[in-house]
Design a protein around this motif. Sequence first.
Motif, PDB file in Angstrom:
ATOM      1  N   GLN A  34      28.772 -20.022  46.859  1.00 55.56           N
ATOM      2  CA  GLN A  34      29.400 -20.851  47.892  1.00 55.56           C
ATOM      3  C   GLN A  34      29.025 -20.392  49.293  1.00 55.56           C
ATOM      4  OE1 GLN A  34      31.111 -19.758  45.188  1.00 55.56           O
ATOM      5  NE2 GLN A  34      32.455 -21.361  44.420  1.00 55.56           N
ATOM      6  N   ALA A  35      29.175 -19.087  49.568  1.00 54.80           N
ATOM      7  CA  ALA A  35      28.862 -18.595  50.907  1.00 54.80           C
ATOM      8  C   ALA A  35      27.365 -18.647  51.177  1.00 54.80           C
ATOM      9  CB  ALA A  35      29.382 -17.166  51.073  1.00 54.80           C
ATOM     10  N   ALA A  36      26.563 -18.282  50.186  1.00 55.69           N
ATOM     11  CA  ALA A  36      25.108 -18.287  50.368  1.00 55.69           C
ATOM     12  C   ALA A  36      24.611 -19.677  50.713  1.00 55.69           C
ATOM     13  CB  ALA A  36      24.424 -17.770  49.104  1.00 55.69           C
ATOM     14  N   ALA A  37      25.134 -20.691  50.048  1.00 54.10           N
ATOM     15  CA  ALA A  37      24.709 -22.064  50.328  1.00 54.10           C
ATOM     16  C   ALA A  37      25.023 -22.449  51.765  1.00 54.10           C
ATOM     17  CB  ALA A  37      25.381 -23.028  49.353  1.00 54.10           C
ATOM     18  N   SER A  38      26.190 -22.065  52.253  1.00 53.51           N
ATOM     19  CA  SER A  38      26.560 -22.384  53.631  1.00 53.51           C
ATOM     20  C   SER A  38      25.705 -21.617  54.627  1.00 53.51           C
ATOM     21  CB  SER A  38      28.039 -22.082  53.858  1.00 53.51           C
ATOM     22  OG  SER A  38      28.858 -22.874  53.019  1.00 53.51           O
ATOM     23  N   LEU A  39      25.365 -20.380  54.297  1.00 50.48           N
ATOM     24  CA  LEU A  39      24.535 -19.568  55.201  1.00 50.48           C
ATOM     25  C   LEU A  39      23.103 -20.079  55.288  1.00 50.48           C
ATOM     26  CD1 LEU A  39      25.761 -16.038  54.083  1.00 50.48           C
ATOM     27  CD2 LEU A  39      26.118 -17.053  56.347  1.00 50.48           C
ATOM     28  N   SER A  40      22.659 -20.813  54.279  1.00 47.41           N
ATOM     29  CA  SER A  40      21.261 -21.234  54.226  1.00 47.41           C
ATOM     30  C   SER A  40      20.865 -22.147  55.380  1.00 47.41           C
ATOM     31  CB  SER A  40      20.960 -21.925  52.898  1.00 47.41           C
ATOM     32  OG  SER A  40      21.650 -23.159  52.804  1.00 47.41           O
ATOM     33  N   SER A  41      21.830 -22.832  55.973  1.00 44.05           N
ATOM     34  CA  SER A  41      21.517 -23.701  57.102  1.00 44.05           C
ATOM     35  C   SER A  41      21.484 -22.939  58.425  1.00 44.05           C
ATOM     36  CB  SER A  41      22.545 -24.836  57.195  1.00 44.05           C
ATOM     37  OG  SER A  41      23.848 -24.323  57.466  1.00 44.05           O
ATOM     38  N   LEU A  42      21.893 -21.680  58.406  1.00 40.46           N
ATOM     39  CA  LEU A  42      21.959 -20.877  59.628  1.00 40.46           C
ATOM     40  C   LEU A  42      20.917 -19.771  59.679  1.00 40.46           C
ATOM     41  CD1 LEU A  42      25.857 -20.486  59.764  1.00 40.46           C
ATOM     42  CD2 LEU A  42      24.468 -22.010  61.167  1.00 40.46           C
ATOM     43  N   PHE A  43      20.317 -19.429  58.526  1.00 40.80           N
ATOM     44  CA  PHE A  43      19.358 -18.323  58.453  1.00 40.80           C
ATOM     45  C   PHE A  43      18.060 -18.793  57.815  1.00 40.80           C
ATOM     46  CE2 PHE A  43      23.315 -16.254  59.103  1.00 40.80           C
ATOM     47  CZ  PHE A  43      23.024 -15.079  59.795  1.00 40.80           C
ATOM     48  N   ASP A  44      16.972 -18.135  58.210  1.00 39.95           N
ATOM     49  CA  ASP A  44      15.673 -18.484  57.634  1.00 39.95           C
ATOM     50  C   ASP A  44      15.664 -18.253  56.132  1.00 39.95           C
ATOM     51  OD1 ASP A  44      14.818 -19.053  60.199  1.00 39.95           O
ATOM     52  OD2 ASP A  44      13.803 -17.121  60.478  1.00 39.95           O
ATOM     53  N   SER A  45      16.268 -17.126  55.705  1.00 42.29           N
ATOM     54  CA  SER A  45      16.300 -16.781  54.285  1.00 42.29           C
ATOM     55  C   SER A  45      17.642 -16.171  53.935  1.00 42.29           C
ATOM     56  CB  SER A  45      15.184 -15.793  53.925  1.00 42.29           C
ATOM     57  OG  SER A  45      13.912 -16.340  54.171  1.00 42.29           O
ATOM     58  N   VAL A  46      18.081 -16.409  52.693  1.00 44.25           N
ATOM     59  CA  VAL A  46      19.322 -15.837  52.196  1.00 44.25           C
ATOM     60  C   VAL A  46      19.046 -15.276  50.807  1.00 44.25           C
ATOM     61  CG1 VAL A  46      21.729 -16.277  51.545  1.00 44.25           C
ATOM     62  CG2 VAL A  46      20.710 -17.521  53.473  1.00 44.25           C
ATOM     63  N   VAL A  47      19.559 -14.066  50.561  1.00 40.66           N
ATOM     64  CA  VAL A  47      19.515 -13.481  49.226  1.00 40.66           C
ATOM     65  C   VAL A  47      20.954 -13.316  48.754  1.00 40.66           C
ATOM     66  CG1 VAL A  47      18.812 -11.519  47.809  1.00 40.66           C
ATOM     67  CG2 VAL A  47      17.374 -12.251  49.721  1.00 40.66           C
ATOM     68  N   GLY A  48      21.250 -13.827  47.560  1.00 44.76           N
ATOM     69  CA  GLY A  48      22.572 -13.668  46.968  1.00 44.76           C
ATOM     70  C   GLY A  48      22.479 -12.833  45.713  1.00 44.76           C
ATOM     71  N   THR A  49      23.285 -11.790  45.601  1.00 42.64           N
ATOM     72  CA  THR A  49      23.253 -10.918  44.424  1.00 42.64           C
ATOM     73  C   THR A  49      24.616 -10.895  43.754  1.00 42.64           C
ATOM     74  OG1 THR A  49      23.770  -8.947  45.753  1.00 42.64           O
ATOM     75  CG2 THR A  49      21.448  -9.449  45.372  1.00 42.64           C
ATOM     76  N   ASP A  50      24.602 -10.768  42.415  1.00 39.15           N
ATOM     77  CA  ASP A  50      25.853 -10.686  41.672  1.00 39.15           C
ATOM     78  C   ASP A  50      25.588 -10.040  40.320  1.00 39.15           C
ATOM     79  OD1 ASP A  50      28.735 -12.167  42.226  1.00 39.15           O
ATOM     80  OD2 ASP A  50      28.404 -11.761  40.106  1.00 39.15           O
ATOM     81  N   VAL A  51      26.632  -9.427  39.761  1.00 40.70           N
ATOM     82  CA  VAL A  51      26.524  -8.791  38.446  1.00 40.70           C
ATOM     83  C   VAL A  51      26.828  -9.766  37.307  1.00 40.70           C
ATOM     84  CG1 VAL A  51      27.103  -6.524  39.367  1.00 40.70           C
ATOM     85  CG2 VAL A  51      28.930  -7.992  38.473  1.00 40.70           C
ATOM     86  N   SER A  52      27.304 -10.960  37.638  1.00 42.53           N
ATOM     87  CA  SER A  52      27.683 -11.930  36.611  1.00 42.53           C
ATOM     88  C   SER A  52      26.598 -12.985  36.450  1.00 42.53           C
ATOM     89  CB  SER A  52      29.015 -12.602  36.968  1.00 42.53           C
ATOM     90  OG  SER A  52      29.284 -13.664  36.084  1.00 42.53           O
ATOM     91  N   ALA A  53      25.887 -12.933  35.347  1.00 41.05           N
ATOM     92  CA  ALA A  53      24.876 -13.957  35.065  1.00 41.05           C
ATOM     93  C   ALA A  53      25.537 -15.316  34.870  1.00 41.05           C
ATOM     94  CB  ALA A  53      24.071 -13.568  33.829  1.00 41.05           C
ATOM     95  N   GLU A  54      26.750 -15.325  34.307  1.00 33.30           N
ATOM     96  CA  GLU A  54      27.458 -16.581  34.077  1.00 33.30           C
ATOM     97  C   GLU A  54      27.770 -17.280  35.394  1.00 33.30           C
ATOM     98  OE1 GLU A  54      28.289 -13.706  32.747  1.00 33.30           O
ATOM     99  OE2 GLU A  54      28.122 -13.960  30.562  1.00 33.30           O
ATOM    100  N   GLN A  55      28.209 -16.519  36.387  1.00 34.75           N
ATOM    101  CA  GLN A  55      28.489 -17.119  37.689  1.00 34.75           C
ATOM    102  C   GLN A  55      27.212 -17.612  38.350  1.00 34.75           C
ATOM    103  OE1 GLN A  55      31.627 -17.520  39.461  1.00 34.75           O
ATOM    104  NE2 GLN A  55      32.466 -15.464  39.650  1.00 34.75           N
TER     105      GLN A  55
END
Length: 281
Positions: A62-83
Amino acid sequence: MKLLPSLSISFTAQLKMANLFCKQAQTYASSRPAYPPEFLRYIASKIPGRRLAWDVGTGSGQAAASLSSLFDSVVGTDVSAEQLAHAPSHIPNIRFLHTPPSLPVADLHRLVAPPGSVDLITVAQALHWLDLPAFYDQARAMLRPGGVVAAWCYTGAVIDGGNSRADEIYRRVYAASGPYWAEERRMVEEGYASIEFPFGAVDGEVGTGPVVGFAAEREFTAAKFLEYVRSWSAYQTAKEKGVEILTEEVVDELERAWGDDDGDDTKKVLFPISLRIGRVL
């Protein structure tokens, strides 16, 4: 020789977090509110550059998607493959990574970004899961000079301004869920106010917060709001212990209070945000 810490979430906490959310990953992704544009613009306004943002504990993005319009690149990391399976795949400047419970810093730099190359690190609804001293060390190593760490959470929902019958019923349900939240949830209830946050004040602020006054917002039908409640980790934990928080009586009462006889009535639900924000010293 000093050993570098592993990835910023401890092994035990990462496994607990992944296990709590894996069973309701799809429901979580579809029922959570979006962050308001003005909130993310406020954060971005405190940063010298907007080349790269790293969203830690990105969940379903959710946050990464919103940040994508404000930054050239976004990296999102998580330990949950399901999420991560429910994160948006159509946004070209976002890269999502499934990280293991333990990741050496050298691998973090190789997979996420080189040292000193990140403009913003965000942690949305996940700071309470982190090994904070290790995370802060890594943030300092990852951020550019003047780079910013922004971590936020929201707790209870507010339905129809908090003065409706539906809001009263929701608060009873929330109170009933109390024993089933993970211990780390206490920090969320406090709005992250008591968490150590060793960074400098950003321009226009006298400290690192909590900054309040922003809220996520979403229109819910009764059915969709009940889906949101069922996405709580506390709801899942209660179910596993044989406790049904949303009894038939409670569901019926909430639906009647919602005025949702035809299933189409919606109510505005606000989620007040508590933000800690600071620049690397």
